[in-house]
Design a protein around this motif. Structure first.
Motif, PDB file in Angstrom:
ATOM      1  N   ALA A   1       0.806  -1.217   0.000  1.00  0.00           N
ATOM      2  CA  ALA A   1       0.000   0.000   0.000  1.00  0.00           C
ATOM      3  C   ALA A   1       0.843   1.273   0.000  1.00  0.00           C
ATOM      4  CB  ALA A   1      -0.940   0.005   1.194  1.00  0.00           C
ATOM      5  N   LYS A   2       2.132   1.156   0.221  1.00  0.00           N
ATOM      6  CA  LYS A   2       3.008   2.332   0.138  1.00  0.00           C
ATOM      7  C   LYS A   2       3.175   2.807  -1.302  1.00  0.00           C
ATOM      8  CE  LYS A   2       5.533   1.136   4.348  1.00  0.00           C
ATOM      9  NZ  LYS A   2       6.842   0.727   4.931  1.00  0.00           N
ATOM     10  N   ASN A   3       2.862   1.916  -2.236  1.00  0.00           N
ATOM     11  CA  ASN A   3       2.875   2.267  -3.659  1.00  0.00           C
ATOM     12  C   ASN A   3       1.482   2.792  -4.025  1.00  0.00           C
ATOM     13  OD1 ASN A   3       2.505   2.130  -6.488  1.00  0.00           O
ATOM     14  ND2 ASN A   3       4.109   0.592  -6.675  1.00  0.00           N
ATOM     15  N   PRO A   4       1.366   4.026  -4.499  1.00  0.00           N
ATOM     16  CA  PRO A   4       0.044   4.586  -4.807  1.00  0.00           C
ATOM     17  C   PRO A   4      -0.776   3.732  -5.768  1.00  0.00           C
ATOM     18  CG  PRO A   4       1.702   6.310  -4.823  1.00  0.00           C
ATOM     19  CD  PRO A   4       2.448   5.007  -4.707  1.00  0.00           C
ATOM     20  N   PHE A   5      -0.106   3.092  -6.733  1.00  0.00           N
ATOM     21  CA  PHE A   5      -0.825   2.222  -7.670  1.00  0.00           C
ATOM     22  C   PHE A   5      -1.547   1.119  -6.906  1.00  0.00           C
ATOM     23  CE2 PHE A   5      -0.740  -1.869  -9.936  1.00  0.00           C
ATOM     24  CZ  PHE A   5      -1.585  -1.571 -10.996  1.00  0.00           C
ATOM     25  N   ALA A   6      -0.839   0.436  -6.021  1.00  0.00           N
ATOM     26  CA  ALA A   6      -1.437  -0.663  -5.266  1.00  0.00           C
ATOM     27  C   ALA A   6      -2.450  -0.146  -4.252  1.00  0.00           C
ATOM     28  CB  ALA A   6      -0.342  -1.466  -4.565  1.00  0.00           C
ATOM     29  N   GLN A   7      -2.120   0.920  -3.569  1.00  0.00           N
ATOM     30  CA  GLN A   7      -3.027   1.456  -2.554  1.00  0.00           C
ATOM     31  C   GLN A   7      -4.400   1.735  -3.139  1.00  0.00           C
ATOM     32  OE1 GLN A   7      -3.271   5.700  -1.007  1.00  0.00           O
ATOM     33  NE2 GLN A   7      -1.943   4.770   0.533  1.00  0.00           N
ATOM     34  N   ASN A   8      -4.413   2.254  -4.341  1.00  0.00           N
ATOM     35  CA  ASN A   8      -5.667   2.599  -4.995  1.00  0.00           C
ATOM     36  C   ASN A   8      -6.487   1.375  -5.391  1.00  0.00           C
ATOM     37  OD1 ASN A   8      -7.454   4.586  -6.281  1.00  0.00           O
ATOM     38  ND2 ASN A   8      -6.776   3.665  -8.196  1.00  0.00           N
ATOM     39  N   LEU A   9      -5.814   0.216  -5.549  1.00  0.00           N
ATOM     40  CA  LEU A   9      -6.490  -0.986  -6.039  1.00  0.00           C
ATOM     41  C   LEU A   9      -6.796  -2.019  -4.962  1.00  0.00           C
ATOM     42  CD1 LEU A   9      -4.495  -1.638  -9.345  1.00  0.00           C
ATOM     43  CD2 LEU A   9      -6.821  -0.754  -9.145  1.00  0.00           C
ATOM     44  N   ILE A  10      -6.076  -2.003  -3.857  1.00  0.00           N
ATOM     45  CA  ILE A  10      -6.211  -3.060  -2.856  1.00  0.00           C
ATOM     46  C   ILE A  10      -7.621  -3.136  -2.295  1.00  0.00           C
ATOM     47  CG2 ILE A  10      -5.562  -3.767  -0.512  1.00  0.00           C
ATOM     48  CD1 ILE A  10      -2.717  -2.772  -1.139  1.00  0.00           C
ATOM     49  N   MET A  11      -8.168  -4.335  -2.329  1.00  0.00           N
ATOM     50  CA  MET A  11      -9.355  -4.691  -1.563  1.00  0.00           C
ATOM     51  C   MET A  11      -8.920  -5.816  -0.633  1.00  0.00           C
ATOM     52  SD  MET A  11     -13.235  -5.702  -2.725  1.00  0.00           S
ATOM     53  CE  MET A  11     -12.715  -6.915  -3.936  1.00  0.00           C
ATOM     54  N   ALA A  12      -8.837  -5.527   0.634  1.00  0.00           N
ATOM     55  CA  ALA A  12      -8.316  -6.500   1.598  1.00  0.00           C
ATOM     56  C   ALA A  12      -9.374  -7.550   1.911  1.00  0.00           C
ATOM     57  CB  ALA A  12      -7.881  -5.790   2.879  1.00  0.00           C
ATOM     58  N   GLY A  13      -8.978  -8.824   1.830  1.00  0.00           N
ATOM     59  CA  GLY A  13      -9.906  -9.898   2.125  1.00  0.00           C
ATOM     60  C   GLY A  13      -9.203 -11.237   2.116  1.00  0.00           C
ATOM     61  N   GLY A  14      -9.835 -12.202   2.759  1.00  0.00           N
ATOM     62  CA  GLY A  14      -9.251 -13.535   2.887  1.00  0.00           C
ATOM     63  C   GLY A  14      -8.894 -13.758   4.343  1.00  0.00           C
ATOM     64  N   GLY A  15      -9.890 -14.107   5.149  1.00  0.00           N
ATOM     65  CA  GLY A  15      -9.654 -14.208   6.582  1.00  0.00           C
ATOM     66  C   GLY A  15      -9.603 -12.854   7.261  1.00  0.00           C
ATOM     67  N   LEU A  16     -10.187 -11.844   6.626  1.00  0.00           N
ATOM     68  CA  LEU A  16     -10.200 -10.501   7.194  1.00  0.00           C
ATOM     69  C   LEU A  16     -11.018 -10.480   8.482  1.00  0.00           C
ATOM     70  CD1 LEU A  16      -9.403  -7.491   6.603  1.00  0.00           C
ATOM     71  CD2 LEU A  16     -11.693  -7.260   5.599  1.00  0.00           C
TER      72      LEU A  16
END
Length: 229
Positions: free
Chosen positions: A169-184
């Motif tokens: 998430a420190k990378n703006p590209f990834a931060q903008n796309l991440i949807m956290a899930g999988g045992g959340l």
């Protein structure tokens, strides 16, 4: 943004009542989620329209993340049907035999500008951070509309992969796309939100006793919706 895994119209109704923004439709939770059949897709999209909630559909015919040519026609047919029925987008993820993002498999599905969630195949990649770089290359193509990446940071789930998600998430590209899930779990939310992540994906945690045989419960969805609002 809160996305809920749905298996049927009742799940969709309850997710909408609880304040979810979108559902991810799977036909079965076998192998952590496989594609619905034609009837499941049709009934689900009809219900989503009635309930006023967005719906994306899983494109995955078998366990694992390898693309099999024998599945191509079935997946193309499913894409055609979900377009005809009015689904909002697709959920997919393919790796090659070396554990890299399989660009050619994705290209073969002729997705054009359909919104895409790349799912947890990224967590099974040989190099998690390298896979993000590969997705960045893929996202730069005019014919691929990548809008989110569902990730736990580890194939073992968010508990094991939280640090990877935070680092990505420190990378703006990834931060903008991440949807956290999988045992959340709700305990993960403060750190993820502090890192700029605003999209979350929940499955068994919104079902009584975390039991997949029981339908989504609106009151459990509402608790999550309130925490991420």
């Amino acid at each position: 943004m809160l996305e809920i895994i749905a298996l049927n119209p009742e799940d969709i109704r309850q997710a909408a009542r609880g304040g979810a923004d979108r559902v991810e439709l799977v036909g079965t939770m076998d192998a952590d989620g496989l594609s619905p059949d034609h009837e499941q897709l049709h009934r689900a999209v009809v219900e989503a329209k009635k309930a006023g909630i967005a719906i994306r559909v899983m494109l995955r015919k078998r366990a694992g993340f390898l693309f099999e040519q024998t599945d191509q026609q079935a997946l193309l047919q499913l894409i055609s049907e979900l377009c005809e029925n009015g689904a909002d987008g697709v959920v997919l993820g393919f790796l090659d035999r070396f554990g890299n993002i399989d660009h050619s498999a994705i290209s073969s599905l002729e997705l054009v500008q359909m919104p895409v969630t790349f799912h947890r195949a990224i967590d099974a990649a040989t190099d998690y951070f390298g896979a993000w770089e590969q997705l960045a290359q893929l996202a730069g193509r005019a014919d691929f509309n990548l809008t989110q990446v569902l990730t736990a940071g580890s194939i073992q789930g968010v508990n094991a992969g939280l640090e990877n998600i935070l680092a990505a998430a420190k990378n703006p590209f990834a931060q903008n796309l991440i949807m956290a899930g999988g045992g959340l779990a709700q305990k993960h939310l403060p750190l993820l939100q502090a890192a700029g992540i605003s999209a979350f994906h929940v499955g068994s945690a919104v079902r009584p006793d975390r039991n997949w045989s029981r339908p989504v419960a609106a009151e459990l969805v509402r608790k999550w919706a309130e925490l991420i609002s």
